[in-house]
Design a protein around this motif. Structure first.
Motif, short mmCIF file in Angstrom:
data_model
loop_
_atom_site.label_atom_id
_atom_site.label_comp_id
_atom_site.label_asym_id
_atom_site.label_seq_id
_atom_site.Cartn_x
_atom_site.Cartn_y
_atom_site.Cartn_z
N ASN A 207 0.50 -1.06 0.11
CA ASN A 207 -0.30 0.33 -0.10
C ASN A 207 1.06 1.11 0.08
OD1 ASN A 207 -2.09 -1.74 0.16
ND2 ASN A 207 -2.83 -1.25 2.54
N THR A 208 1.69 1.78 0.50
CA THR A 208 2.70 2.26 -0.12
C THR A 208 3.55 2.93 -0.45
OG1 THR A 208 3.53 2.15 2.88
CG2 THR A 208 4.98 3.65 2.18
N ALA A 209 4.27 1.31 -1.03
CA ALA A 209 4.92 2.26 -2.33
C ALA A 209 3.29 2.32 -2.88
CB ALA A 209 5.04 0.62 -2.78
N ARG A 245 11.83 -2.84 -2.44
CA ARG A 245 10.22 -2.06 -3.56
C ARG A 245 10.38 -0.87 -4.06
NH1 ARG A 245 6.32 -5.52 -4.23
NH2 ARG A 245 4.83 -4.82 -5.49
N LEU A 246 11.08 0.08 -3.19
CA LEU A 246 11.00 1.51 -3.79
C LEU A 246 12.06 1.60 -4.31
CD1 LEU A 246 10.05 3.69 -0.46
CD2 LEU A 246 8.52 3.14 -2.11
N ARG A 247 13.01 0.79 -3.91
CA ARG A 247 14.59 0.99 -5.12
C ARG A 247 14.33 0.74 -6.17
NH1 ARG A 247 17.41 4.12 -4.51
NH2 ARG A 247 18.44 3.53 -2.48
N ARG A 248 13.27 -0.79 -6.69
CA ARG A 248 12.84 -1.45 -7.65
C ARG A 248 11.75 -0.72 -8.62
NH1 ARG A 248 12.91 -7.40 -5.99
NH2 ARG A 248 15.42 -7.65 -5.25
N ALA A 249 11.26 0.16 -7.79
CA ALA A 249 9.95 1.07 -8.67
C ALA A 249 10.38 2.12 -9.56
CB ALA A 249 9.53 1.88 -7.17
N LYS A 250 10.31 1.37 -10.87
CA LYS A 250 10.72 2.57 -11.83
C LYS A 250 9.77 4.05 -12.12
CE LYS A 250 11.16 -0.98 -15.33
NZ LYS A 250 11.00 -2.03 -16.72
N PRO A 251 8.54 3.79 -11.58
CA PRO A 251 8.14 5.19 -12.07
C PRO A 251 9.35 6.17 -10.26
CG PRO A 251 6.66 3.88 -11.82
CD PRO A 251 7.81 3.40 -11.51
N LEU A 252 9.54 5.79 -10.12
CA LEU A 252 10.43 6.62 -8.81
C LEU A 252 11.58 7.05 -9.15
CD1 LEU A 252 9.14 4.96 -5.18
CD2 LEU A 252 8.58 6.73 -6.54
N LYS A 301 21.44 6.83 -3.74
CA LYS A 301 21.71 6.15 -2.65
C LYS A 301 20.81 5.44 -1.56
CE LYS A 301 25.94 8.72 -2.69
NZ LYS A 301 26.55 10.17 -2.48
N THR A 302 21.21 4.49 -0.09
CA THR A 302 20.54 4.39 1.51
C THR A 302 21.35 4.78 2.19
OG1 THR A 302 19.40 2.13 -0.07
CG2 THR A 302 19.61 2.32 1.89
N ILE A 303 20.40 6.14 2.87
CA ILE A 303 21.91 6.50 3.33
C ILE A 303 20.51 6.58 5.20
CG2 ILE A 303 22.58 8.39 5.26
CD1 ILE A 303 22.57 9.06 1.52
N LEU A 304 21.42 5.92 5.84
CA LEU A 304 20.89 5.70 7.69
C LEU A 304 21.42 6.61 8.34
CD1 LEU A 304 21.96 2.21 6.09
CD2 LEU A 304 19.94 1.74 7.67
#
Length: 371
Positions: A207-209, A245-252, A301-304
Motif C-alpha cells: 500500500n505504501t509503495a 520495493r521503492l528502489r526497484r520502482a521504475k516510476p520513482l 543511495k540508501t543512507i541511514l
C-alpha cells in the motif's frame, strides 16, 4: 488475458498437466480423504517468456507430499493437508512438514528451493518456511489480488481460510512477487535464517509503495503517510522490504532513501538488519557534515542516520542550510512518536524541503504517560 484454471480434487488425486496448463489426466478421487481443495493456477507471459505452474501430489521414497507447486520445474510450495475433523490438524500438518525436512526420515533436498510451506485443513491454514518452528507458523489474511466478492463468486460458496490462503499466496503474480521482494536471509549467531513477510507487512509495504507511485496525489512530497506498527512486530524488516520495493520502482526513478531513527542503538540495529540481509550498499552517516555530503547529489543511495545529525548542522550559522533540493528523496522514519516531530521534524523538513516522509510509529508516548 490471464488464463485461470480452477479445479477441485481430493488430497490423493494425481494431476498431470502439459504445455503450461492443459489438464490431461485427473484420476478418480480417494473416498477416504475428506478435505477437498480448490487450487488456482494462473498463467500469463512475463517478459515474453512463459512461466509454467504445475500442482501435483508427489512420492519420494517413503515420503508422500500431499501437494507440491512446481514453478519451471522447481518445487516452490509444499502443502500438507489434514482432515478438518482432526482437532490438532495444524500441529499434525506442521509436524509432518518438519519431518519431511529431517535427514534420514524425510527428503530435505526438496526444501532447498521451497519458498514456503502450507498447512491446510479447510477451516484452518498456516504458512511458514524451511525450519520454521510450530509456534511461528502464521495465518494469511490478505485477499490480494481479489476481493471477497470475487472469490465467493468463483467458488459459489463462502470463503474458508484454506480458500483465502491458496488463492492469495499461490496466485502466480503474488507468489513470484513474494519470492522476489518479501523474503530475507539474515545472519544470526553464525546461522542464516530465512524470514518471510507476514500479511500485515505485505499489506503495509504494498500500500505504501503504491501510494508513493500514485502521481494523482500530486508531487512526491505530498504522498507520504504513517504506518502504525507495534513493538516487536518486525518494523526493521518492513522498512527493509519497503526500501527494496521503492528502489526497484521504475516510476520513482531510483530515489534516494533516507532511514532515520532517534537513538544510536536503534540506528545500529536497522543498519545491521540491512547489512545482514544483503541490502545493496546501505551507508550509515557518521556525523551531520557527513550526512550533508551523502545527500549532495545522492540519487540512488540508501543512507541511514539519526535525527540528531540534522541538528548538528541546523543550529547557529547553518540553521538555514538545505541538505538536498532533489524531489526524489524518500525518508523512512522509525519511532516517529518519540522525538521526530516538533523542532526535530521542522529541521528535517527544512533540510529536505521536497522529500516525501513515511513515518513508522506505535502508541504516542504522551498518550501512554497520560494513562
Amino acid at each position: 488475458k490471464k488464463s485461470i484454471l480452477r479445479f477441485r480434487f481430493f488430497i490423493k488425486n494425481r494431476l498431470k498437466m502439459r504445455d503450461g496448463g492443459t489438464i490431461t489426466d485427473l484420476t478418480k478421487s480417494d473416498s477416504a480423504c475428506r478435505s477437498n481443495l480448490t487450487v488456482f493456477i494462473f498463467l500469463q507471459r512475463i517478459d515474453q517468456k512463459r512461466t509454467g505452474f504445475i500442482a501435483s501430489n508427489f512420492t519420494q521414497g517413503v515420503s508422500r507430499f500431499d501437494i507440491l507447486l512446481f514453478v519451471n520445474g522447481l518445487p516452490l510450495v509444499i502443502i500438507e493437508c489434514k482432515d478438518p475433523a482432526d482437532k490438532k490438524a495444524m500441529a499434525h500438518a506442521i509436524t509432518d512438514l518438519q519431518n519431511y525436512q529431517t535427514p534420514g526420515i524425510g527428503v530435505p533436498r526438496f526444501f532447498h528451493t521451497a519458498h514456503f510451506c502450507l498447512a491446510l485443513s479447510k477451516n484452518q491454514a498456516r504458512f511458514g518456511t524451511v525450519t520454521t518452528p510450530l509456534n511461528h507458523y502464521s495465518q494469511w489474511k490478505s485477499l490480494r489480488p481479489f476481493t471477497k466478492t470475487e472469490l465467493e463468486e468463483k467458488l459459489a460458496r463462502p470463503l474458508s481460510p484454506q480458500d483465502l490462503t491458496l488463492a492469495s499466496l499461490c496466485h502466480k503474480d503474488q507468489l513470484l512477487d513474494f519470492l522476489r521482494s518479501f523474503t530475507a536471509f539474515e545472519r544470526q549467531g553464525g546461522r542464516v535464517i530465512k524470514k518471510l513477510a507476514r500479511y500485515q507487512q505485505w499489506e503495509a509495504v504494498r500500500n505504501t509503495a503504491d501510494r508513493l507511485q500514485d502521481q494523482l496525489l500530486g508531487p512526491l512530497a505530498k504522498r507520504g503517510g504513517v504506518i502504525w506498527h507495534t513493538q516487536g512486530s518486525g518494523k526493521s524488516l518492513t522498512m527493509l522490504w519497503l526500501a527494496l520495493r521503492l528502489r526497484r520502482a521504475k516510476p520513482l526513478e531510483n530515489p534516494t532513501l533516507l532511514i532515520v531513527t532517534d537513538r544510536t542503538g536503534l540506528d545500529r540495529q536497522i543498519t545491521k538488519t540491512f547489512q545482514n540481509c544483503g541490502f545493496e550498499n546501505p551507508i550509515p552517516a557518521k556525523s551531520g557534515k557527513h550526512l550533508q555530503q551523502l545527500l549532495d547529489g545522492a540519487s540512488g543511495k540508501t543512507i541511514l542516520t539519526t535525527i540528531q545529525k540534522f541538528q548538528d548542522d541546523l543550529t547557529g550559522r547553518n540553521k538555514n542550510l538545505v541538505f538536498a533540493k532533489d524531489e526524489n528523496v524518500i525518508v523512512l522514519i522509525d519511532e516517529a512518536h518519540r522525538t521526530e516531530y516538533g523542532v526535530f521534524n521542522a529541521r528535517l523538513r527544512q533540510a529536505l524541503p521536497h522529500a516525501s516522509v513515511v513515518a513508522f510509529t506505535g502508541t504516542p508516548i504522551p498518550k501512554t504517560l497520560a494513562k
